[in-house]
Design a protein around this motif. Structure first.
Motif, PDB file in Angstrom:
ATOM      1  N   THR A  26       0.873  -1.178   0.000  1.00 40.68           N
ATOM      2  CA  THR A  26       0.000   0.000   0.000  1.00 40.68           C
ATOM      3  C   THR A  26       0.905   1.220   0.000  1.00 40.68           C
ATOM      4  OG1 THR A  26      -1.588  -1.258   1.329  1.00 40.68           O
ATOM      5  CG2 THR A  26      -1.908   1.121   1.226  1.00 40.68           C
ATOM      6  N   TYR A  65       5.272  -0.282   5.439  1.00 41.02           N
ATOM      7  CA  TYR A  65       5.683  -1.690   5.369  1.00 41.02           C
ATOM      8  C   TYR A  65       4.609  -2.481   4.634  1.00 41.02           C
ATOM      9  CZ  TYR A  65       2.218  -2.580   8.981  1.00 41.02           C
ATOM     10  OH  TYR A  65       1.023  -2.663   9.666  1.00 41.02           O
ATOM     11  N   SER A  81      -5.852  -9.047   6.817  1.00 40.40           N
ATOM     12  CA  SER A  81      -6.477  -8.540   5.598  1.00 40.40           C
ATOM     13  C   SER A  81      -5.872  -9.223   4.371  1.00 40.40           C
ATOM     14  CB  SER A  81      -6.287  -7.024   5.517  1.00 40.40           C
ATOM     15  OG  SER A  81      -6.721  -6.535   4.271  1.00 40.40           O
ATOM     16  N   ALA A 139      -4.300   2.664   4.565  1.00 35.90           N
ATOM     17  CA  ALA A 139      -5.166   1.663   5.190  1.00 35.90           C
ATOM     18  C   ALA A 139      -5.271   0.434   4.320  1.00 35.90           C
ATOM     19  CB  ALA A 139      -6.561   2.251   5.422  1.00 35.90           C
ATOM     20  N   ALA A 184      -9.882   1.839  12.923  1.00 34.97           N
ATOM     21  CA  ALA A 184      -8.611   1.189  13.250  1.00 34.97           C
ATOM     22  C   ALA A 184      -7.878   0.708  12.004  1.00 34.97           C
ATOM     23  CB  ALA A 184      -8.865   0.014  14.190  1.00 34.97           C
ATOM     24  N   GLN A 236     -14.439  -2.033  13.828  1.00 31.86           N
ATOM     25  CA  GLN A 236     -13.683  -0.810  14.121  1.00 31.86           C
ATOM     26  C   GLN A 236     -13.080  -0.256  12.828  1.00 31.86           C
ATOM     27  OE1 GLN A 236     -11.083  -2.537  17.263  1.00 31.86           O
ATOM     28  NE2 GLN A 236     -11.907  -0.906  18.524  1.00 31.86           N
ATOM     29  N   ARG A 274      -4.116  -6.921  12.150  1.00 35.99           N
ATOM     30  CA  ARG A 274      -5.201  -6.538  11.242  1.00 35.99           C
ATOM     31  C   ARG A 274      -4.682  -6.458   9.798  1.00 35.99           C
ATOM     32  NH1 ARG A 274      -6.531  -2.443  13.785  1.00 35.99           N
ATOM     33  NH2 ARG A 274      -8.240  -3.274  14.980  1.00 35.99           N
ATOM     34  N   GLU A 315      -3.896   3.288   9.521  1.00 39.00           N
ATOM     35  CA  GLU A 315      -2.703   3.179  10.358  1.00 39.00           C
ATOM     36  C   GLU A 315      -2.085   4.558  10.584  1.00 39.00           C
ATOM     37  OE1 GLU A 315      -0.091  -0.006   9.352  1.00 39.00           O
ATOM     38  OE2 GLU A 315      -1.710  -1.224   8.530  1.00 39.00           O
ATOM     39  N   PRO A 364      -7.865  -2.846   3.285  1.00 40.73           N
ATOM     40  CA  PRO A 364      -9.295  -3.158   3.337  1.00 40.73           C
ATOM     41  C   PRO A 364      -9.609  -4.108   4.488  1.00 40.73           C
ATOM     42  CG  PRO A 364      -8.232  -4.270   1.496  1.00 40.73           C
ATOM     43  CD  PRO A 364      -7.220  -3.337   2.068  1.00 40.73           C
ATOM     44  N   ALA A 365     -10.837  -4.079   4.926  1.00 38.76           N
ATOM     45  CA  ALA A 365     -11.269  -4.968   6.013  1.00 38.76           C
ATOM     46  C   ALA A 365     -12.556  -5.656   5.603  1.00 38.76           C
ATOM     47  CB  ALA A 365     -11.472  -4.166   7.295  1.00 38.76           C
ATOM     48  N   THR A 399      -2.573  -3.452  15.097  1.00 39.73           N
ATOM     49  CA  THR A 399      -2.458  -2.959  13.718  1.00 39.73           C
ATOM     50  C   THR A 399      -1.767  -3.986  12.819  1.00 39.73           C
ATOM     51  OG1 THR A 399      -2.392  -0.670  14.463  1.00 39.73           O
ATOM     52  CG2 THR A 399      -1.483  -1.125  12.290  1.00 39.73           C
ATOM     53  N   LEU A 432       1.666   3.220   3.278  1.00 36.33           N
ATOM     54  CA  LEU A 432       2.047   2.517   4.507  1.00 36.33           C
ATOM     55  C   LEU A 432       3.538   2.197   4.435  1.00 36.33           C
ATOM     56  CD1 LEU A 432      -0.940   0.055   5.112  1.00 36.33           C
ATOM     57  CD2 LEU A 432      -0.432   2.217   6.267  1.00 36.33           C
TER      58      LEU A 432
END
Lengths: 161, 192
Positions: free
Chosen positions: A52, A57, A148, B124, B150, B147, A144, B153, B126-127, A141, A55
């Motif tokens: 991404t 990393y 994903s 970010a 969240a 969330q 998550r 990042e 995707p979720a 984080t 981001l």
């Protein structure tokens, strides 16, 4: 994005093109922290990455099949900052399902780098608490982010099954 | 969760792996093919295959549905889409889209699915979350664990403008979601 990966991957994995068993089967050599490199002849079965642009990393997961009919799962953590040290973890399994489970079950909190010494007496309890909260946030984080990618990987994998 | 497709170059699955998982043997005397890199795949957040016309053409109403789940294999079932709500933050419409979808399974199970699709420029990932919903309290619990803020990042570094923008987006994304669940819970959709 794959073009971005190539120079990075050369640090983590070498591919000689030499084959012991079959033509066109490259040799892989994956460096692992705290363990001997994992070397094998085989082919890449699948790859997914979470790159991404905004981001710092991203993760990459790879699945290989060796010419000895073993399966190798690899999880790589790359940083955009060249000063950061990328991390590669890899494991060998007897079945493809075991390798897929290893990708699914990987806990990205292992990649969090703790820069604070909790035994330090120079920090106040409030500072320690703040660091603890920050650490917990980083763990959440990272998990998550990785989950994903895992969800995307399995969705694509099962789309045509 | 829209039905538009987009080119996905982040995942490549070789035909060899698909054959392996289907229990098929690779062709003899053929070296295992390398992972496909030149063939972009089409991706969606969900797949809804049309019903087979040969099977019960008059009564077949269920579709094969596959829902992406973070950290897990996709959820697969036969069902129908009942409800879909799409929300985007005002003033940041391209930054993140959230979707709540409800499905009815052929076995009468209700499934809820929440998706956050950030813009490519957003810091970010995707979720995707989905699960069977047994009752209204389970639906409420599912909504309360989501969330969306969240997923963004905190990578603003030392630039205070980045911090300000991050906080604005996070707040807007949360606000959209709270508006959505307030409406959903008051409608008591699962009691219909």
């Amino acid at each position: 994005m794959s073009s971005m990966m190539e120079p990075v991957q050369q640090d983590q994995m070498s591919q000689s093109g030499v084959s012991n068993f079959a033509a066109n089967t490259p040799t892989y050599r994956i460096k692992r922290p705290g363990a001997r490199p994992l070397a094998f002849d085989g082919s890449e079965l699948a790859m997914a990455m979470s790159y991404t642009p905004h981001l710092p990393y991203w993760y990459e997961v790879n699945l290989y099949r060796t010419t000895g009919q073993q399966f190798v799962a690899a999880v790589r953590l790359f940083y955009q900052d060249a000063q950061e040290q990328d991390v590669t973890r890899a494991w060998e399994f007897d079945t493809v399902e075991q390798a897929l489970d290893a990708i699914s079950d990987y806990d990205a909190s292992e990649d969090i780098r703790v820069s604070v010494d909790p035994s330090s007496k120079s920090m106040s309890p409030a500072e320690l608490a703040a660091h603890a909260m920050d650490l917990r946030s980083q763990v959440s984080t990272a998990r998550r982010h990785y989950q994903s990618l895992v969800g995307e990987f399995f969705f694509e994998l099962e789309a045509d099954q | 969760m829209g039905t538009d497709t987009q080119v996905n170059v982040d995942v490549t699955i070789s035909d060899e792996l698909r054959r392996l998982l289907r229990g098929e043997s690779p062709p003899a005397d053929v070296a295992p093919p390398a992972c496909r890199t030149d063939q972009p795949e089409m991706t969606k957040d969900h797949l809804e295959e049309p019903p087979e016309p040969e099977v019960q053409p008059q009564t077949q109403v269920w579709r094969d549905i596959m829902l992406r789940r973070d950290g897990d294999r996709p959820l697969k079932f036969k069902g129908l889409r009942l409800f879909e709500w799409v929300g985007m933050p005002e003033g940041h419409r391209s930054y993140a889209q959230q979707t709540l979808t409800l499905y009815l399974g052929s076995d009468k199970t209700v499934y809820a699915c929440l998706v956050l699709e950030p813009d490519a420029d957003a810091p970010a990932r995707p979720a995707h979350q989905c699960r069977p919903i047994e009752d209204v309290s389970a639906f409420e619990a599912f909504l309360n664990t989501w969330q969306p803020e969240a997923c963004f990042e905190p990578v603003f570094g030392q630039n205070p403008q980045h911090l300000s923008r991050h906080m604005t987006i996070v707040s807007a994304v949360r606000s959209v979601y709270e508006t959505m669940i307030a409406g959903c819970l008051s409608k008591r959709l699962l009691q219909v």
